[in-house]
Design an enzyme around this catalytic site. Structure first.
Site, PDB file in Angstrom:
ATOM      1  N   ASN A 127     -22.661  33.390 -18.470  1.00 43.73           N
ATOM      2  CA  ASN A 127     -23.294  32.949 -17.237  1.00 43.73           C
ATOM      3  C   ASN A 127     -23.596  31.450 -17.320  1.00 43.73           C
ATOM      4  OD1 ASN A 127     -24.658  33.111 -14.702  1.00 43.73           O
ATOM      5  ND2 ASN A 127     -25.273  35.210 -15.181  1.00 43.73           N
TER       6      ASN A 127
ATOM      7  N   HIS B 279     -30.262  19.695 -39.085  1.00 45.06           N
ATOM      8  CA  HIS B 279     -30.602  18.427 -39.726  1.00 45.06           C
ATOM      9  C   HIS B 279     -31.525  18.696 -40.904  1.00 45.06           C
ATOM     10  CE1 HIS B 279     -28.818  16.153 -36.440  1.00 45.06           C
ATOM     11  NE2 HIS B 279     -29.346  17.060 -35.641  1.00 45.06           N
TER      12      HIS B 279
ATOM     13  N   ALA C 280     -34.049  38.655 -23.703  1.00 52.15           N
ATOM     14  CA  ALA C 280     -34.199  37.328 -23.107  1.00 52.15           C
ATOM     15  C   ALA C 280     -35.295  36.524 -23.801  1.00 52.15           C
ATOM     16  CB  ALA C 280     -34.519  37.464 -21.623  1.00 52.15           C
TER      17      ALA C 280
ATOM     18  N   THR D 175     -33.196  33.536 -35.644  1.00 52.93           N
ATOM     19  CA  THR D 175     -33.212  32.685 -36.838  1.00 52.93           C
ATOM     20  C   THR D 175     -32.625  33.372 -38.064  1.00 52.93           C
ATOM     21  OG1 THR D 175     -35.444  33.434 -37.419  1.00 52.93           O
ATOM     22  CG2 THR D 175     -35.266  31.467 -36.019  1.00 52.93           C
TER      23      THR D 175
END
Length: 203
Positions: free
Chosen positions: A84, A114, A159, A164
């Site tokens: 989407n 990073h 949602a 992680t």
């Protein structure tokens, strides 16, 4: 070892060197043209997807706008992948997406990271880790998938999640950080929403 070779090996590297940045920009033109297509230009969009992405299967569709660091060069779609609006892929490393995956609006899949060490960040250093998304996965709106994550087959990511860590197959997971809430069960084959039953006989 060149910075490009370090990048490809997943090591810390300087992402600001001219060789990398000049190559990167060459892949962005097709994405720019894709985002300018009209809703009626479906054949043009399909042709541009094949030009943009590292590999793409049958029946794939991305709703513009689409955003990618390398224009999708390192994105690999299986068959019948649907995305989407506002899919963002930070595709400095490969992103592998299985068949029949659905992305809700505003999903981000990132491979670039990073170092925590401030001196390295100050010098423009980063590193990249591949992301793997299995078959028949649904990733809900506003989800973020971070570098190095694998999501197993058939799983639903709720949602607003921030993924992680690896998420196994055949489960419902959500939250920040995203955690497994439950396994997909026979109940899900009977009900599609709360107490509303699936009318299998009409499907």
């Amino acid at each position: 070892m060149s910075e490009k070779e370090r990048m490809e090996k997943g090591l810390v590297y300087d992402a600001t060197v001219n060789d990398i940045m000049s190559e990167q920009v060459t892949y962005l033109d097709a994405m720019y043209r894709f985002n300018l297509t009209a809703p009626t230009e479906l054949e043009k969009r399909e042709a541009l997807l094949n030009e943009m992405l590292g590999s793409v299967g049958e029946g794939c569709y991305i709703e513009p706008p689409f955003h990618a660091n390398w224009g999708g060069k390192n994105v690999h779609f299986g068959n019948f992948v649907y995305a989407n609006f506002n899919l963002t892929v930070v595709d400095d490393a490969n992103i592998y997406v299985g068949d029949n995956v659905m992305f809700g609006p505003n999903v981000t899949v990132a491979t670039a990271n990073h170092p925590i060490c401030p001196e390295l960040r100050e010098r423009g250093f980063q590193y990249n880790k591949e992301v793997h998304i299995g078959k028949n996965v649904w990733i809900g709106a506003n989800t973020v998938v971070v570098p190095g994550v694998t999501i197993g087959d058939n799983t639903v990511i709720g949602a607003g999640s921030v993924v992680t860590r690896d998420i196994p197959s055949n489960c419902v997971a959500y939250g920040s950080p995203c955690r497994v809430a439950r396994e997909i069960s026979e109940h899900d084959r009977e009900y599609f929403y709360r107490d509303e039953k699936i009318d299998w006989e009409n499907l």
